[in-house]
Enzyme design. Sequence first.
Site, mmCIF file in Angstrom:
data_model
loop_
_atom_site.group_PDB
_atom_site.id
_atom_site.type_symbol
_atom_site.label_atom_id
_atom_site.label_comp_id
_atom_site.label_asym_id
_atom_site.label_seq_id
_atom_site.Cartn_x
_atom_site.Cartn_y
_atom_site.Cartn_z
ATOM 1 N N SER A 2 20.034 9.593 13.834
ATOM 2 C CA SER A 2 18.855 8.570 14.173
ATOM 3 C C SER A 2 18.098 9.404 14.846
ATOM 4 C CB SER A 2 19.628 7.659 15.527
ATOM 5 O OG SER A 2 20.016 9.221 16.338
ATOM 6 N N LYS A 3 16.944 8.706 15.063
ATOM 7 C CA LYS A 3 15.804 9.606 15.931
ATOM 8 C C LYS A 3 16.254 11.442 16.474
ATOM 9 C CE LYS A 3 16.241 5.986 15.978
ATOM 10 N NZ LYS A 3 17.159 4.764 16.334
#
Length: 477
Positions: A240-241
């Site tokens: 994820s980010k």
Amino acid sequence: MSAPRTRFAPSPTGSMHIGNVRNAVFSWLFARRHGGSFVLRIEDTDRSRLVEGAVAEIKEGLTWLGLDWDEGPVFQSGRLDIYREHARRLVDEGRAYRCWCSPERLAEMREEQKAAGRPTGYDRHCREDSHGRTEDEPHVIRFAMPLDGETSFHDEVRGDISFDNALIDDFVMIKADGFPTYQFASVVDDHLMQITHVIRSDEWVASTPKHVRLYEALGWEPPKFVHPSLILGPDRSKLSKRHGATSFVEFVERGYLPDALVNFLSLLGWSPRDDREVMTRDELIAAFDIEGMVNHPAVFDVQKLEWISRQHLRLLPDARLAALARPVLEARGLVSAPADPGADAYIAAVCGLMKERLTVLPDIADVAGYFFSDDFDYDEKGRKWFAGDGARDLFEALAEALQAVDWNEESIEAAIRAAGQTMGREGGRIIHPVRVAATGQTAGPSLFAALAVLGKERVTARLRRAGAYAEHINANH
RNA sequence: GCCCCCGUGGUGUAGCGGUUAACAUGCCUGGUUCUCAGCCAGGAGAUCGAGGGUUCGAUUCCCUUCGGGGGUACCA
């Protein structure tokens, strides 16, 4: 195998996640390998999460990657009548039912179930009893799951998997706004579009039994299910980010080559089962198969991506690399816009010299700036070559000597070594100062090769400039 | 909580009953050279998550356990 049909079915809710792109790569590779079709379908059934421009980004992204699709894009939002028709049929046959329960009631119920430590799920309040409600009132349509027994299916990468029906929800097929849910729309579409292999992330295995039951109720033959494992971040949680770049466009912007990205992604969860790693697109297509897919998650390793990127960069012919490098160099103001054969040949020569030190395309601008611009400073570590009374004379003499040289690598080397010798300088003691004078750097490709590319005019001018600079700093002492 | 999946060097993978557990990356050392990168040659790094079985023999088969992950929406 008779021509398979695969699909890539992203939802236009943001920028493409790199993990999703990996699935597109697998689907595309599989279709191409077997001479099948690759279909693009846009799953835009959640109106609240639609992101403007997302569809364009998906199309541009796939095009950039070279993952050409044979059909589509098909938009689910344009097929509402189809889903409703099939849903109605299931309601009529008693395989689905209307449900008027409010979101509030559902939330409350879930809350209680959690508090009581019981599995969450719809309590089937409307399954047998409409409680006096009518079709005109807002409602959803739910699938009537079998109450007992189990549902199993064969996953092409993990084998047989089964679930207890009692634990599976009477999931929503058609939402109150009339749009279908993923669970329903994807089944209807996969069948209607004759998808033979559903290749999608591991996160879907838990809902596959719902799909299996839906196919059964609809009287359709399910496709083969292929669930490659997830791509993880370095901490082994879903990428994820917070792990850095996860959006596909970020990789494009960094300057990775499409082939490099496709190659790297293909190796995340798949292996050709031999020693090959750096593979061209055609090699990947020829080698790709489901047997090589792996059932455990893979950590995204940027260092490996960078290595693959380097390999692909050096695989490129100089002229091709030059064509890709031109826009980068233009953007940095190192090359001016209208392309012309002379400049392009020069860029290609520079690329030939420098390509082994590029990790990513834009590196060319960082590493080869002095080939295009005279505006550079002398590296701190290299300034020592300007110190001392002999420095000015050295550069002047060199410029003079090179003036008459037939401009090729061998002659340049001979001339410089000879000139150095007459001044009592050999090897590094002549080469290092010349490098700093001509490039500003203390490191770089083979000096004589670099000088050959730079050209006589540039080199002699820079040597003279270096002489003047030497004179200047020595005078200040 | 419940359900499902997974577990081979830091990372990606190969191997799937008997191997000195292989390859690549990353890291370290040496060589090549005008430097850096590269290239070449070496090296360190894995009690094959753990514990029980089955077997003459398990990384490979079975069970348990631990760990990780995913799912559990009128999101996909």
